[in-house]
Write a protein that holds these residues in place. Structure first.
Motif, PDB file in Angstrom:
ATOM      1  N   THR A   1       0.520  -1.335  -0.152  1.00  0.00           N
ATOM      2  CA  THR A   1       0.111   0.213  -0.034  1.00  0.00           C
ATOM      3  C   THR A   1       0.437   1.407   0.275  1.00  0.00           C
ATOM      4  O   THR A   1       0.065   2.735   0.002  1.00  0.00           O
ATOM      5  N   ASN A   2       2.248   1.523   0.022  1.00  0.00           N
ATOM      6  CA  ASN A   2       3.164   2.083  -0.337  1.00  0.00           C
ATOM      7  C   ASN A   2       4.069   1.677  -1.398  1.00  0.00           C
ATOM      8  O   ASN A   2       4.676   0.852  -1.519  1.00  0.00           O
ATOM      9  N   PRO A   3       4.767   3.200  -2.015  1.00  0.00           N
ATOM     10  CA  PRO A   3       5.841   2.860  -2.745  1.00  0.00           C
ATOM     11  C   PRO A   3       6.820   2.037  -2.338  1.00  0.00           C
ATOM     12  O   PRO A   3       7.301   1.195  -3.244  1.00  0.00           O
ATOM     13  N   HIS A   4       7.700   2.254  -0.995  1.00  0.00           N
ATOM     14  CA  HIS A   4       8.504   1.237  -0.907  1.00  0.00           C
ATOM     15  C   HIS A   4       7.983  -0.466  -0.978  1.00  0.00           C
ATOM     16  O   HIS A   4       9.012  -1.256  -1.032  1.00  0.00           O
ATOM     17  N   ALA A   5       7.008  -0.758  -0.346  1.00  0.00           N
ATOM     18  CA  ALA A   5       6.102  -2.021  -0.813  1.00  0.00           C
ATOM     19  C   ALA A   5       6.476  -2.498  -1.775  1.00  0.00           C
ATOM     20  O   ALA A   5       7.096  -3.655  -2.375  1.00  0.00           O
ATOM     21  N   ALA A   6       6.152  -1.920  -2.634  1.00  0.00           N
ATOM     22  CA  ALA A   6       5.442  -1.826  -4.261  1.00  0.00           C
ATOM     23  C   ALA A   6       6.771  -2.189  -5.026  1.00  0.00           C
ATOM     24  O   ALA A   6       7.185  -3.381  -6.015  1.00  0.00           O
ATOM     25  N   GLN A   7       7.398  -1.533  -5.001  1.00  0.00           N
ATOM     26  CA  GLN A   7       9.627  -1.661  -5.045  1.00  0.00           C
ATOM     27  C   GLN A   7       9.782  -2.648  -3.676  1.00  0.00           C
ATOM     28  O   GLN A   7      10.748  -4.166  -6.337  1.00  0.00           O
ATOM     29  N   ALA A   8       9.488  -3.452  -3.668  1.00  0.00           N
ATOM     30  CA  ALA A   8      10.125  -4.898  -3.301  1.00  0.00           C
ATOM     31  C   ALA A   8       9.573  -5.895  -4.242  1.00  0.00           C
ATOM     32  O   ALA A   8      10.022  -6.441  -4.353  1.00  0.00           O
TER      33      ALA A   8
ATOM     34  N   GLY B   1      -4.546   3.839  -6.791  1.00  0.00           N
ATOM     35  CA  GLY B   1      -4.911   3.657  -5.685  1.00  0.00           C
ATOM     36  C   GLY B   1      -5.122   5.656  -4.663  1.00  0.00           C
ATOM     37  O   GLY B   1      -4.746   6.337  -5.760  1.00  0.00           O
ATOM     38  N   GLN B   2      -5.300   5.181  -3.376  1.00  0.00           N
ATOM     39  CA  GLN B   2      -4.729   6.673  -3.288  1.00  0.00           C
ATOM     40  C   GLN B   2      -3.277   7.246  -2.425  1.00  0.00           C
ATOM     41  O   GLN B   2      -2.848   5.911  -1.786  1.00  0.00           O
ATOM     42  N   ALA B   3      -2.644   7.746  -3.374  1.00  0.00           N
ATOM     43  CA  ALA B   3      -0.916   7.771  -2.756  1.00  0.00           C
ATOM     44  C   ALA B   3      -0.740   8.188  -1.332  1.00  0.00           C
ATOM     45  O   ALA B   3       0.341   8.201  -0.741  1.00  0.00           O
ATOM     46  N   LYS B   4      -2.205   8.962  -0.703  1.00  0.00           N
ATOM     47  CA  LYS B   4      -1.239   9.410   0.237  1.00  0.00           C
ATOM     48  C   LYS B   4       0.128  10.373   0.537  1.00  0.00           C
ATOM     49  O   LYS B   4       0.963  10.257   1.852  1.00  0.00           O
ATOM     50  N   GLY B   5       0.314  11.157  -0.238  1.00  0.00           N
ATOM     51  CA  GLY B   5       1.286  12.008  -0.407  1.00  0.00           C
ATOM     52  C   GLY B   5       2.458  11.753  -1.068  1.00  0.00           C
ATOM     53  O   GLY B   5       3.451  11.962  -1.584  1.00  0.00           O
ATOM     54  N   ALA B   6       2.658  10.084  -1.528  1.00  0.00           N
ATOM     55  CA  ALA B   6       3.706   9.706  -1.836  1.00  0.00           C
ATOM     56  C   ALA B   6       3.702   9.668  -2.987  1.00  0.00           C
ATOM     57  O   ALA B   6       3.806  10.755  -4.134  1.00  0.00           O
ATOM     58  N   THR B   7       5.017   9.986  -3.290  1.00  0.00           N
ATOM     59  CA  THR B   7       5.808   9.731  -4.362  1.00  0.00           C
ATOM     60  C   THR B   7       6.511   8.400  -5.273  1.00  0.00           C
ATOM     61  O   THR B   7       6.756   7.744  -4.735  1.00  0.00           O
ATOM     62  N   PHE B   8       6.457   8.381  -6.136  1.00  0.00           N
ATOM     63  CA  PHE B   8       7.567   6.975  -7.096  1.00  0.00           C
ATOM     64  C   PHE B   8       8.466   6.676  -7.944  1.00  0.00           C
ATOM     65  O   PHE B   8       8.297   6.140  -8.620  1.00  0.00           O
TER      66      PHE B   8
END
Length: 478
Positions: A354-361, A375-382
Motif C-alpha cells: 500500500t506504499n511505494p516502498h512495499a511495491a518496489q520490493a 489508488g490513494q497515494a497518501k502524498g507519496a511519490t514514485f
C-alpha cells in the motif's frame, strides 16, 4: 500515582480518560476496569449501534461513555492520565490540550506494558518498520512455537496486546508488532529484543515529517535489553540503534541479504546463517535454514525471515526451530500470493503493498512485470520506485484516484514503458484492469498487483482489492 503493578491502589484512584472507542479503545477501557480503575471516562466522536452496545457493557461496570460529534473537543478538567487509540493524531484537540496541561498520554502499548503480570511478565520481542511487520511477526511466532514455547502474535496484528498480557495463563514470550502510531505515546516499554525492518515515507501526515515518523519507529529500541536488530541495507535503521538509550550490554545485530559480517545474520550460498549468536562468530557461522525454506523466496521476504531469525536467536531459539518454523510458515492472503498461471503468464496478488516502498520490493522480485498500480497515494511519490524497477517493467496498468502521480513518474523516468490508464472505478473496474494487463503480458511474464497506494478510493480495504483481482484472474482463466 505509582501504577507499578496490576494490584497497585493507584489504579483505583487514578482518573483515566480513554480517547476512541474502537477495538483498541474498548480493549483499553475494559483492561483498566479489570485492573481496578474506578474513575474512567471514554470519549468518541462517532455514535452508532455497535458502539452503543459496547458502551452499555462498560457502563454497567462503572465507566462513563460519551459518544457523538464534539465528544473529544474538550479534555475533562479532572484527569490524571489520557489513554489514546492509535488512530488519533497528536494534533487532535484533546491530545493537544493534554500536552499543554502536561497530562501524561499513554498508548495502548504503554498501558499493556504497565499491566503485565508482576509475578510472571512475559518478555516481548518487538518488530516495527514501514513494510513487512506482519509477515515478520508471524514468522517469528512460527519459530518460537517450533521451539516449544507458548507464544502469540499480538499488537498491531493477531491478538490485542492487552488481551495477551491479561491472559490468566502467562505466555513464555510474546511476538509484538508495533506501528508508528502505537509507539508515539509509548514511554516505559523495555523489550527483550526489538527490530526495525526498514524506514520509508509513510504516514507523514500523521507524524508531521519523515524525521518525526522515523524517531517514533526508533522508540522501539529504547530500554531494549538484549538485541537491537537493524537492516544493513537501510542505514536509517542502524542510526536508530545508535541513537537509542538501551540497557547496558544490549547488542546491535544486523541482517543482510549479503554475506554477514560479525554480529550479523545473512546469506552464504543458498543458506541463511548466523554470525551473531554463536561463540565462534569471528571465524564461522551457524546454518539456520535454506533459502528454499522461505515461502515465497522473494528477496524482501528472505530479509523478513532473517530479521525474525535474529530476534528468535536473541531469545535462545535453536537453529532447528528456525528452520522448522520457516518451513511451516505461509504468509497471509494478499502478500505476494500466487493466484494462477494463465496462458503462460503468472498472476500475483500483493494488494498489501500500500506504499511505494512495499511495491518496489515486490517489483524487484520478478524479472519481467506487467505492473498494476494506483489508488490513494497518501502524498507519496514514485520516482525512486520507477528508477529502481524500470528495467523490469514490460508495461503498466494504472487505476484509482492518484493514478496520474504514478503516470508522471513513469513519464519522467521510463517514458518508453507502455502504460494503460483505466478510468473506471465501479465494481467491474478490476476486470478491465486485469484484461488490459493480460493483453500486454508475454509468456513468462508476471502480472503483479502491487498498487503502491491505499485502496479506499475504490475498495473497502486492501483485502477487497486483492479479492477482486483474484476473481478477475480466475474469470480470465475460465
Amino acid at each position: 500515582m505509582t501504577l507499578e503493578t496490576r494490584t497497585d491502589d493507584g489504579w483505583a484512584t487514578t482518573r483515566f480518560v480513554v480517547v476512541g472507542f474502537g477495538t483498541a479503545g474498548y480493549a483499553c477501557a475494559d483492561s483498566l476496569i479489570q485492573a481496578g480503575a474506578e474513575h474512567l471516562v471514554v470519549l468518541d466522536d462517532r455514535d452508532n449501534e455497535a458502539l452503543r452496545e459496547k458502551a452499555v457493557i462498560l457502563e454497567t461496570l462503572g465507566a462513563t461513555i460519551t459518544l457523538g460529534p464534539g465528544s473529544t473537543a474538550e479534555l475533562p478538567k479532572d484527569v490524571d492520565v489520557v489513554v489514546t487509540s492509535p488512530g488519533v493524531p497528536p494534533h487532535a484537540p484533546l491530545l493537544a490540550q493534554a500536552a499543554e496541561r502536561e497530562v501524561p498520554i499513554w498508548s495502548e502499548i504503554e498501558l499493556a506494558w504497565r499491566l503485565r503480570d508482576p509475578a510472571n511478565p512475559a518478555p516481548w520481542l518487538c518488530i516495527t518498520g514501514t513494510n513487512g511487520k506482519t509477515t515478520t511477526v508471524q514468522m517469528l511466532t512460527a519459530m518460537l512455537q517450533a521451539a516449544g514455547l507458548r507464544t502469540v502474535a499480538a499488537g498491531n496484528v493477531g491478538l490485542p496486546l492487552l488481551e495477551a498480557v491479561m491472559d490468566p495463563e502467562p505466555y513464555d514470550v510474546i511476538a509484538v508488532e508495533l506501528s508508528s502510531y502505537q509507539l508515539h505515546y509509548t514511554h516505559s516499554m523495555s523489550a527483550h529484543s526489538a527490530a526495525v525492518l526498514n524506514i520509508a515515507p509513510d504516514h507523514v501526515d500523521w507524524h508531521g515529517s519523515l524525521d518525526a515518523y522515523a524517531k517514533d519507529k526508533g522508540r522501539i529500541f529504547e530500554n531494549c535489553q538484549i538485541a537491537c536488530v537493524y537492516n544493513v541495507a537501510d542505514p536509517a535503521t542502524e542510526q536508530l540503534v545508535m541513537d537509542a538509550d538501551v540497557i547496558e550490554g544490549c547488542r546491535a545485530i544486523g541482517f543482510t541479504l549479503g554475506t554477514p559480517g560479525l554480529s550479523m545474520l545473512g546469506i552464504v550460498d543458498d543458506l541463511l546463517v548466523d554470525r551473531a549468536f554463536v561463540e565462534q562468530r569471528a571465524t564461522s557461522a551457524l546454518e539456520l535454514a535454506m533459502i528454499s525454506d522461505v515461502t515465497p523466496a522473494a528477496p524482501h521476504n528472505i530479509a523478513n525471515a532473517l530479521a525474525a531469525a535474529a530476534l528468535a536467536r536473541a531469545f535462545g531459539v535453536p537453529a532447528t526451530a528456525i528452520r522448522d518454523g520457516l518451513r511451516g510458515f505461509r504468509p497471509d492472503k494478499h502478500r505476494i500470493a500466487h493466484v494462477a498461471e494463465v496462458a503462460g503468464v503468472n498472476y500475483v496478488d500483493d494488494s498489501k503493498a500500500t506504499n511505494p516502498h512495499a511495491a518496489q520490493a515486490s517489483l524487484l522480485a520478478y524479472e519481467h512485470v506487467v505492473w498494476i498500480a494506483g489508488g490513494q497515494a497518501k502524498g507519496a511519490t514514485f520516482d525512486e520506485l520507477v528508477i529502481a524497477a524500470r528495467r523490469r517493467l514490460r508495461a503498466v496498468v494504472l487505476m484509482g484516484q492518484d493514478k496520474q502521480v504514478i503516470a508522471e513518474a513513469l513519464e519522467r523516468h521510463a517514458p518508453d514503458v507502455p502504460r494503460i490508464v483505466v478510468e473506471a472505478t465501479d465494481t467491474g473496474a478490476m476486470q478491465i484492469v486485469v484484461g488490459e494487463a493480460a493483453k500486454l503480458a508475454q509468456v513468462g511474464d508476471t502480472v503483479l498487483l502491487a498498487p503502491g497506494c491505499a485502496s479506499w478510493d475504490m475498495f473497502a480495504n486492501y483485502g477487497a482489492r486483492g479479492d477482486a483481482f483474484t476473481e478477475a484472474v480466475r474469470a480470465l482463466g475460465n
